[in-house]
Write a protein that holds these residues in place. Structure first.
Motif, PDB file in Angstrom:
ATOM      1  N   ASP A  33      -2.371   6.537   3.935  1.00  0.00           N
ATOM      2  CA  ASP A  33      -3.385   6.154   4.952  1.00  0.00           C
ATOM      3  C   ASP A  33      -2.870   5.750   6.243  1.00  0.00           C
ATOM      4  O   ASP A  33      -3.318   5.750   7.339  1.00  0.00           O
ATOM      5  N   PHE A  34      -1.543   5.775   6.202  1.00  0.00           N
ATOM      6  CA  PHE A  34      -0.881   5.634   7.961  1.00  0.00           C
ATOM      7  C   PHE A  34      -0.073   6.765   8.164  1.00  0.00           C
ATOM      8  O   PHE A  34      -0.639   7.899   8.088  1.00  0.00           O
ATOM      9  N   SER A  35       1.180   6.654   8.505  1.00  0.00           N
ATOM     10  CA  SER A  35       1.805   7.691   9.184  1.00  0.00           C
ATOM     11  C   SER A  35       2.487   8.699   7.994  1.00  0.00           C
ATOM     12  O   SER A  35       2.393   8.235   6.878  1.00  0.00           O
TER      13      SER A  35
ATOM     14  N   THR B 158      -3.800 -12.525   3.291  1.00  0.00           N
ATOM     15  CA  THR B 158      -4.026 -11.215   3.226  1.00  0.00           C
ATOM     16  C   THR B 158      -4.223 -10.596   4.673  1.00  0.00           C
ATOM     17  O   THR B 158      -5.127 -11.416   5.450  1.00  0.00           O
ATOM     18  N   GLU B 159      -3.900  -9.466   4.981  1.00  0.00           N
ATOM     19  CA  GLU B 159      -4.341  -8.801   6.277  1.00  0.00           C
ATOM     20  C   GLU B 159      -5.227  -7.802   5.896  1.00  0.00           C
ATOM     21  O   GLU B 159      -5.008  -6.633   5.166  1.00  0.00           O
ATOM     22  N   ALA B 160      -6.554  -7.861   6.289  1.00  0.00           N
ATOM     23  CA  ALA B 160      -7.781  -7.031   6.155  1.00  0.00           C
ATOM     24  C   ALA B 160      -8.752  -6.855   7.529  1.00  0.00           C
ATOM     25  O   ALA B 160      -9.377  -7.832   7.395  1.00  0.00           O
TER      26      ALA B 160
ATOM     27  N   PHE C 199       3.786 -15.060   1.056  1.00  0.00           N
ATOM     28  CA  PHE C 199       3.844 -13.599   1.538  1.00  0.00           C
ATOM     29  C   PHE C 199       2.404 -13.277   2.240  1.00  0.00           C
ATOM     30  O   PHE C 199       1.411 -13.865   1.900  1.00  0.00           O
ATOM     31  N   ARG C 200       2.648 -12.765   3.420  1.00  0.00           N
ATOM     32  CA  ARG C 200       1.658 -12.165   4.105  1.00  0.00           C
ATOM     33  C   ARG C 200       1.515 -10.487   3.476  1.00  0.00           C
ATOM     34  O   ARG C 200       2.289  -9.875   3.544  1.00  0.00           O
ATOM     35  N   MET C 201       0.228 -10.159   2.835  1.00  0.00           N
ATOM     36  CA  MET C 201       0.317  -9.127   2.310  1.00  0.00           C
ATOM     37  C   MET C 201      -0.640  -8.121   3.484  1.00  0.00           C
ATOM     38  O   MET C 201      -1.796  -8.184   3.874  1.00  0.00           O
TER      39      MET C 201
ATOM     40  N   ASN D  21       0.816  -1.006   0.048  1.00  0.00           N
ATOM     41  CA  ASN D  21      -0.024  -0.023  -0.285  1.00  0.00           C
ATOM     42  C   ASN D  21       0.698   1.217   0.144  1.00  0.00           C
ATOM     43  O   ASN D  21       0.671   2.198  -0.590  1.00  0.00           O
ATOM     44  N   HIS D  22       2.065   1.244   0.580  1.00  0.00           N
ATOM     45  CA  HIS D  22       2.705   2.489   0.834  1.00  0.00           C
ATOM     46  C   HIS D  22       4.511   2.019   0.894  1.00  0.00           C
ATOM     47  O   HIS D  22       4.483   1.095   1.177  1.00  0.00           O
ATOM     48  N   THR D  23       5.061   3.039   0.749  1.00  0.00           N
ATOM     49  CA  THR D  23       6.453   3.112   0.874  1.00  0.00           C
ATOM     50  C   THR D  23       7.142   3.922   2.091  1.00  0.00           C
ATOM     51  O   THR D  23       6.058   4.746   2.574  1.00  0.00           O
TER      52      THR D  23
ATOM     53  N   HIS E 222       1.096  -8.487  16.004  1.00  0.00           N
ATOM     54  CA  HIS E 222       1.901  -7.396  16.730  1.00  0.00           C
ATOM     55  C   HIS E 222       1.074  -6.067  16.895  1.00  0.00           C
ATOM     56  O   HIS E 222       1.753  -5.015  17.146  1.00  0.00           O
ATOM     57  N   ASP E 223      -0.221  -6.025  16.475  1.00  0.00           N
ATOM     58  CA  ASP E 223      -1.039  -4.956  16.359  1.00  0.00           C
ATOM     59  C   ASP E 223      -2.240  -5.048  17.436  1.00  0.00           C
ATOM     60  O   ASP E 223      -2.772  -4.067  17.467  1.00  0.00           O
ATOM     61  N   ASN E 224      -2.490  -6.071  18.162  1.00  0.00           N
ATOM     62  CA  ASN E 224      -3.252  -6.148  19.324  1.00  0.00           C
ATOM     63  C   ASN E 224      -2.601  -6.852  20.595  1.00  0.00           C
ATOM     64  O   ASN E 224      -1.527  -7.374  20.524  1.00  0.00           O
TER      65      ASN E 224
HETATM   66  C1  NOJ Z   1      -0.558  -3.381   9.416  1.00  0.00           C
HETATM   67  C2  NOJ Z   1       0.700  -3.679  10.145  1.00  0.00           C
HETATM   68  O1  NOJ Z   1       0.229  -4.776  10.868  1.00  0.00           O
HETATM   69  C3  NOJ Z   1       0.899  -2.594  10.917  1.00  0.00           C
HETATM   70  O2  NOJ Z   1       1.757  -3.061  11.987  1.00  0.00           O
HETATM   71  C4  NOJ Z   1       1.343  -1.608  10.206  1.00  0.00           C
HETATM   72  O3  NOJ Z   1       1.334  -0.411  11.070  1.00  0.00           O
HETATM   73  C5  NOJ Z   1       0.474  -1.055   9.250  1.00  0.00           C
HETATM   74  N1  NOJ Z   1      -0.326  -2.023   8.611  1.00  0.00           N
HETATM   75  C6  NOJ Z   1       0.516   0.018   8.176  1.00  0.00           C
HETATM   76  O4  NOJ Z   1       1.610  -0.707   7.399  1.00  0.00           O
END
Ligand code: NOJ
Ligand code: MG
Length: 577
Positions: free
Chosen positions: A191-193, A298-300, A225-227, A129-131, A365-367
Motif C-alpha cells: 500500500d505504501f513504498s 486509530t489513524e484513518a 497505541f496509536r494504530m 498494515n506492513h513491515t 507529521h503528515d500535514n
Molecule cells: C501513516 C503515517 O502517519 C505515515 O507517516 C506513513 O507514511 C504511513 N502511515 C505508512 O505507514
C-alpha cells in the motif's frame, strides 16, 4: 460595523442545569483519556542527545519537563522500532527492538520510568498494515519457508507475465502497488513504498503475531497505541481491478483516480481486526488489574461514516477514539472561512456515535503545520478551539509554540513518497512539517550539536521555545488553555455545544457546562470587528487571550465588543454552582 448574530447550528444535548448543581460530583466515571491532551512526539526531530543530528529517546527523556510544564496527559511517539528508515520508521524490521538511531531498550525503560514519575503516559505507534522488506517474516516468506509462505500478499503476474502486475491497484505513495520479487518469482503487494510490503491478514498467524507485539509492549508498561493506516489492513480477495473514480478516464500513478473503497481500503474485515485488538488490551488490563484502561487510537483518513466505525459498538468495542482530522483536511489552506470551520466541526459531531468520546487533531507529521495552514496570527485561536471543544485534544510537537513549516529542498528531503519526483516535491513532501523542534535560536535550534537530518527551519531565529518562556506567547497561551481544560469538572451533566457564525469573520463557540458557560470569540480575519454576541449568562470575564489581544485576564466583557484583527478570547460566565 455591528452585525447581527446568526446561529448556524447546533445544540447537541440540552437540559436545564440549575437543578443539577447540588449533585455535582467530580470523582465520577470518566476515564483519564476522555478529557486528555495527547502530545505527539516525532522522535527523529524532537531532541538529539548524542550529537548525531537525529533525535533519540534520551533526548525525549531530557525534555520531559517541557511536557510536564505544558500539562499534557500523555505522549504518543511516532515509531521508535528497528527500521531501515525508508519511511522514517513506518517500515519496521523488528517490532521488538528499539532502532539504534533512537537508542537502546534500556533507554526506553528509563524514558518510561521518568515519564511515570512525572505522571505522563507513553503511547506507542503500532504499525499493523506492513513491515519493512527487511523484516525476517518477509525474508522467510520470499523464500517460501514453511509457515511463512502467506504472511504477505503474493500473486503471479497477469497471465503469468512477470512484466505485468496482477491488476491496476496503485500505492498510496504513487505508481503500481505491486513489486516483482526475483527470488520468489512473484509480485508482492504494498500500500505504501515498495520497501513496506503489506501483511496478509487473511492468514490468522499474522494477527496472532501482531497481538504478541501488543502484549510485549504492554508488559513493558506502555499505556496504549496509536494504530497506523488501519483502513488499509485488508484488500479484496478476488484481486479484481479497481474501477476508475468518477471523472477519470485513465489511472496509473495517483491512487486518487481509483475507487478504492472495499477493494483497497475500508473493508468490513478491517473493523473486526481493530475490535479484536481492543478486546486484547481490555482483557490485558483486566487480568493485570490495571487502574487505568489501555488506550487505542486509530489513524484513518477516510469518509466520516467509515471513520466512526472504528469506535465499534457496545457489543464490539473498537478504538477508544479514532482521530478526527476534519480541522486538518476539511479546511482550505488559505482563505478558509468561518463557515469552513463550523462545517468541519459539525461534520464530525453529527457522525460521532452517541456516547463516544470526541477528539480534535490540529496537526501531525503528515500535514503542513498549523501556522503554515491557517496563518501565524490564527494559531492561538485554533489552539483555543481544540481546547474548548469537548473530549480529547491532540497536539503535534511544535504546535504549542506555533512553529511554521521548515524549508526543505528535494535534495535534502527524506519523505520516500515525495523524493521519487522532484518536480512535485513542493506539493507532496511531508518533510516541511518534520524539521527539528525549535528549542532556541542557536545554529541548530538547540535540537542537536551537529547538522540535523533535516534542516532547521529559518523561523528558529524569531520563533523558538526559549523566546516564549517568560512572555505572552503561543506557548503561554497554550499552557493557559491546558490549565483551563484541566479545571473543567470532569463530568458535566449539562454539556451543550453551539457553533455560531457571528459574521463572515468571527466565530463563536459556546460550551455550557454545569459549572459555567465558556465562550470562544475568534476573529479569523485581519480587520477589527465590532460585534454583539450570543450570551446566556449576564456576566462574562476573560480567562484566556491570544497574543494578538490587548485585554487582561479577569476583564469583564460587555455585550458589544470590538475584536482586534486575529484576536481570540475565551470568556467564562460567573460560577453557576
Ligand atoms: C501513516 C503515517 O502517519 C505515515 O507517516 C506513513 O507514511 C504511513 N502511515 C505508512 O505507514
Ligand atoms: Mg494493506
Amino acid at each position: 460595523m455591528i452585525s447581527k448574530t446568526v446561529i448556524i447550528v447546533i445544540v447537541f444535548f440540552s437540559t436545564s442545569y440549575s437543578q443539577f448543581c447540588n449533585n455535582l460530583n467530580d470523582n465520577d466515571d470518566l476515564d483519564w483519556w476522555q478529557t486528555a491532551v495527547f502530545y505527539q512526539i516525532y522522535p527523529r526531530s524532537f531532541m538529539d542527545s548524542d550529537g548525531d543530528g537525529i533525535g533519540d529517546l534520551k533526548g525525549i527523556t531530557s525534555k520531559l519537563d517541557h511536557l510536564k510544564n505544558l500539562g499534557v496527559s500523555a505522549t504518543w511517539l511516532s515509531p521508535i522500532f528497528d527500521s531501515p528508515q525508508v519511511d522514517q520508521g513506518y517500515d519496521i524490521r523488528n517490532y521488538y527492538e528499539i532502532d539504534k538511531d533512537y537508542g537502546t531498550m534500556e533507554d526506553f525503560k528509563s524514558l518510561l520510568e521518568a515519564a511515570k514519575e512525572l505522571g505522563i503516559k507513553i503511547i506507542l505507534d503500532f504499525v499493523p498494515n506492513h513491515t519493512s522488506d527487511q523484516h525476517d517474516w518477509f525474508l522467510l516468506s520470499a523464500n517460501r519457508t514453511k509457515g511463512y509462505e502467506d504472511f504477505y500478499i503474493w500473486r503471479d503476474g497477469k497471465d503469468g507475465d512477470p512484466h505485468s502486475p496482477p491488476n491496476n491497484w496503485l500505492s498510496e505513495f504513487k505508481g503500481s502497488a505491486w513489486k516483482w520479487h526475483e527470488g520468489r518469482q512473484q509480485y508482492y503487494f504494498h500500500d505504501f513504498s515498495e520497501q513496506q510490503p503489506d501483511l496478509n491478514y487473511r492468514n490468522p498467524m499474522v494477527l496472532e503475531e501482531m497481538k504478541k507485539v501488543i502484549l510485549f509492549w504492554l508488559d513493558m508498561g506502555v499505556s496504549g497505541f496509536r494504530m497506523d493506516a488501519v483502513p488499509f489492513l485488508v484488500e479484496d480477495a478476488t484481486f479484481a481491478d479497481a474501477p476508475l473514480a468518477r471523472g477519470y478516464t485513465a489511472c496509473d500513478i495517483d491512487p486518487i483516480c481509483l475507487n478504492r473503497e472495499n477493494i483497497l481500503k475500508d473493508r468490513d474485515e478491517t473493523y473486526s481486526i481493530i475490535y479484536s485488538f481492543r478486546a486484547l488490551v481490555d482483557d490485558y488490563a483486566k487480568r493485570n488489574n490495571l487502574a487505568d484502561p489501555i488506550v487505542i487510537m486509530t489513524e484513518a483518513y477516510t469518509t466520516p461514516e467509515n471513520t466512526v466505525l472504528y469506535y465499534g459498538s457496545s457489543t464490539d468495542l473498537g478504538a477508544h477514539f479514532t482521530f478526527n482530522f476534519n480541522l486538518l483536511t476539511n479546511l482550505p489552506n488559505s482563505n478558509f472561512t468561518v463557515d469552513d470551520i463550523a462545517n468541519a466541526i459539525n461534520k464530525w459531531q453529527v457522525y460521532l456515535p452517541k456516547g463516544a468520546t470526541s477528539n480534535w487533531v490540529l496537526g501531525n507529521h503528515d500535514n503542513h503545520r498549523v501556522a503554515s495552514r491557517v496563518g501565524q496570527d490564527n494559531v492561538d485561536g485554533f489552539n483555543m478551539l481544540t481546547a474548548l471543544l469537548p473530549g480529547v485534544m491532540v497536539t503535534y510537537n511544535g504546535e504549542e509554540i506555533g512553529m511554521p513549516d521548515g524549508e526543505v529542498t528535494c535534495e535534502q528531503g527524506k519523505d520516500p513518497a515525495a523524493i521519487k519526483n522532484c518536480s512535485t516535491f513542493d506539493q507532496t513532501s511531508r518533510d516541511f512539517e518534520r524539521t527539528p523542534f525549535q528549542w532556541d535560536s542557536s545554529k541548530y535550534a538547540g535540537f542537536s550539536t551537529s547538522e540535523p537530518w533535516l534542516p532547521v527551519g529559518s523561523s528558529k531565529n524569531w520563533l523558538n521555545l526559549a523566546a516564549q518562556i517568560d512572555v505572552k506567547s503561543h506557548y503561554s497561551v497554550y499552557k493557559d488553555l491546558i490549565t483551563l481544560k484541566k479545571n473543567f469538572k470532569k463530568r458535566s451533566i449539562v454539556d451543550n455545544l453551539s457553533i455560531i457564525k457571528v459574521n463572515e469573520q468571527v466565530l463563536q463557540v459556546v460550551r455550557q457546562r454545569d459549572e459555567a458557560d465558556y465562550i470562544l470569540l475568534f476573529n479569523i480575519g485581519n480587520s477589527d470587528q465590532t460585534i454583539t454576541f450570543y450570551r446566556k449568562a449576564l456576566d462574562y470575564e476573560v480567562v484566556v487571550t491570544s497574543i494578538t489581544s490587548q485585554r487582561s485576564i479577569g476583564e469583564k466583557i460587555d455585550n458589544l465588543i470590538t475584536l482586534k484583527a486575529h484576536e481570540s478570547l475565551i470568556l467564562r460566565s460567573a460560577e453557576l454552582c
